[in-house]
Design a protein around this motif. Structure first.
Motif, PDB file in Angstrom:
ATOM      1  N   ILE A 132     142.830 -67.302  86.819  1.00 25.21           N
ATOM      2  CA  ILE A 132     141.550 -67.002  87.009  1.00 25.21           C
ATOM      3  C   ILE A 132     141.718 -67.285  85.744  1.00 25.21           C
ATOM      4  CG2 ILE A 132     141.263 -65.011  88.691  1.00 25.21           C
ATOM      5  CD1 ILE A 132     141.766 -63.413  85.964  1.00 25.21           C
ATOM      6  N   GLN A 133     142.742 -67.073  84.419  1.00 24.80           N
ATOM      7  CA  GLN A 133     142.276 -67.932  83.395  1.00 24.80           C
ATOM      8  C   GLN A 133     140.638 -69.589  83.133  1.00 24.80           C
ATOM      9  OE1 GLN A 133     143.898 -67.161  79.749  1.00 24.80           O
ATOM     10  NE2 GLN A 133     141.889 -67.761  79.185  1.00 24.80           N
ATOM     11  N   PRO A 134     140.652 -70.254  83.666  1.00 28.53           N
ATOM     12  CA  PRO A 134     139.824 -71.247  83.880  1.00 28.53           C
ATOM     13  C   PRO A 134     138.349 -70.419  83.724  1.00 28.53           C
ATOM     14  CG  PRO A 134     141.377 -72.012  85.569  1.00 28.53           C
ATOM     15  CD  PRO A 134     142.024 -70.899  84.596  1.00 28.53           C
ATOM     16  N   LEU A 135     138.604 -69.724  85.007  1.00 32.99           N
ATOM     17  CA  LEU A 135     137.105 -69.616  85.498  1.00 32.99           C
ATOM     18  C   LEU A 135     136.704 -68.265  84.281  1.00 32.99           C
ATOM     19  CD1 LEU A 135     134.729 -68.939  87.656  1.00 32.99           C
ATOM     20  CD2 LEU A 135     136.655 -66.480  88.289  1.00 32.99           C
ATOM     21  N   VAL A 136     137.321 -67.506  83.724  1.00 37.91           N
ATOM     22  CA  VAL A 136     137.036 -66.453  82.520  1.00 37.91           C
ATOM     23  C   VAL A 136     136.723 -67.563  81.335  1.00 37.91           C
ATOM     24  CG1 VAL A 136     138.173 -65.339  80.817  1.00 37.91           C
ATOM     25  CG2 VAL A 136     138.924 -64.904  83.288  1.00 37.91           C
ATOM     26  N   THR A 137     137.797 -68.354  80.511  1.00 34.14           N
ATOM     27  CA  THR A 137     137.684 -69.912  80.056  1.00 34.14           C
ATOM     28  C   THR A 137     135.664 -69.794  80.351  1.00 34.14           C
ATOM     29  OG1 THR A 137     138.937 -70.392  79.907  1.00 34.14           O
ATOM     30  CG2 THR A 137     138.214 -71.415  78.527  1.00 34.14           C
ATOM     31  N   ALA A 138     135.728 -70.200  81.061  1.00 34.69           N
ATOM     32  CA  ALA A 138     134.225 -71.152  81.494  1.00 34.69           C
ATOM     33  C   ALA A 138     132.770 -70.124  81.574  1.00 34.69           C
ATOM     34  CB  ALA A 138     133.712 -71.015  82.675  1.00 34.69           C
ATOM     35  N   ALA A 139     133.067 -68.866  81.888  1.00 33.27           N
ATOM     36  CA  ALA A 139     132.284 -67.252  80.932  1.00 33.27           C
ATOM     37  C   ALA A 139     131.889 -67.198  79.572  1.00 33.27           C
ATOM     38  CB  ALA A 139     133.312 -65.876  81.995  1.00 33.27           C
TER      39      ALA A 139
END
Length: 394
Positions: free
Chosen positions: A322-329
């Motif tokens: 989920i790191q990419p999602l958190v980074t995008a958010a």
């Protein structure tokens, strides 16, 4: 991992926060206009009424103003920081839902109303609180919150039950408490060593299933003998809303079919979907919420077949980065973007379980990702999941 890059226009960064923050965060007392309130109907309107009662205008555990989360088990309105500690206790102790992000039923609102609100609940669960125990404040640390919340709800140290009629608080002498703590610590260490010998899928699945099947009496005896876990002493950076959409071509575990359900685990937190009977292509469309720890672990997904008289059967597992999602958010919060677009993606490869690329999109001010996963360690099965990253604000 390929993340789409979007450069911010100079001078266009809003000093008042991002669109997502504006959508989710509103600290003004009258956060809905009169016309908005007229449009509310059914359980949501009744929930709004409960929220704005004077007894519920501050967090039941730390006193923070304008709480937007609820523990359904105890019927209290709590703030975002305390909600993270509640989640770490497990849904069998405190199931946390959002006033604004979750859909409520009439039955849930009825149950919440019947418990009487924050003041009534606190009179029960803080009835016998020793003078040397300090209740957390809005600026208290996560350690202070965890220590108090676990004692209040899980261990129920401050509860004045019907069989405790004496005026004095039901606490044993200090030397007895010390002896009990030492004994429970030894037990915890032994349990931990035994747990570490089990593989991940069995440890998470068995622990979670056991917690749901345990009787109330067993809970109370286990609570009193357990040592203070460190699970809740974690700083959270946000929330992840997981919508378990559907399963496709799942494995057979009951002669010709299965009764599948899904467990989601993030760090020390676990949540569970409902069971769907006799279906190898179940459609859940069930949303569950988890807190995102500062050190972001993978989201573990485990599927089981529900059995009444025997141990539930394993139907596969997968992990989601989920790191990419958190980074995008996080990048979106700092930007001035306000139109729908692709923010990045988790690329499907032979090194992961993706059926296709997991694209991260900005849709209506929300950062979302749709993922299709091949279940591992079983013959077949695909699970579709939708993720949404929610900032740690109210």
């Amino acid at each position: 991992m390929k993340m789409a890059a979007h450069q911010e226009k100079s001078g266009n960064v809003s000093g008042q926060g991002s669109c997502l923050y504006d959508l989710l965060c509103s600290d003004a007392p009258n956060w809905r206009t009169q016309s908005d309130r007229r449009q509310l109907s059914g359980p949501q309107e009744r929930l709004e009424f409960l929220l704005h009662q004077s007894a519920n205008k501050s967090c039941a555990d730390c006193g923070s103003a304008d709480p937007k989360w609820v523990s359904l088990n105890f019927g209290v309105f709590i703030c975002i920081k305390c909600s993270g500690v509640h989640r770490s206790l497990g849904v069998h102790i405190s199931k946390v839902v959002s006033v604004k992000l979750d859909e409520w039923t009439d039955e849930q609102v009825d149950g919440l109303a019947s418990m009487g609100g924050n003041i009534t609940v606190n009179k029960k669960y803080e009835a016998c609180m020793p003078q040397n125990v300090c209740k957390p404040k809005p600026d208290s640390s996560i350690e202070e919150r965890f220590y108090f919340i676990r004692r209040k709800y899980e261990l129920q140290d401050f509860l004045n039950t019907a069989d405790q009629i004496q005026m004095s608080c039901p606490f044993p002498p200090s030397h007895q408490r010390h002896s009990s703590t030492n004994s429970s610590s030894i037990t915890y260490s032994q349990d931990k060593k035994q747990c570490e010998k089990q593989n991940t899928k069995n440890r998470i699945g068995q622990a979670f299933r056991n917690s749901w099947g345990r009787k109330d009496s067993e809970h109370k005896s286990a609570k009193k003998g357990s040592s203070m876990s460190m699970a809740g002493m974690v700083e959270f950076v946000g929330l992840i809303k997981v919508n378990v959409v559907r399963g496709t071509n799942l494995v057979v575990r009951d002669v010709v079919t299965s009764d599948p359900y899904v467990i989601l685990a993030l760090g020390h937190q676990s949540v569970k979907t409902r069971v769907i009977k006799n279906n190898l292509n179940p459609v859940w469309n069930e949303s569950l919420m988890l807190s995102i720890p500062e050190q972001i672990p993978p989201l573990k997904v485990l599927v089981y077949d529900k059995d009444t008289f025997t141990t539930d059967d394993y139907m596969g597992e997968a992990e989601i980065d989920i790191q990419p999602l958190v980074t995008a958010a996080v990048a979106f919060e700092k930007s001035s973007l306000n139109e729908s677009m692709q923010l990045g993606k988790w690329v499907a490869s032979k090194d992961n379980t993706l059926v296709k690329d997991g694209v991260i999109n900005l849709i209506d001010g929300k950062v979302r990702q749709h993922i299709a996963l091949r279940l591992q360690n079983v013959e077949r099965g695909v699970l579709e999941i939708e993720l949404e990253c929610v900032p740690l604000t109210q």
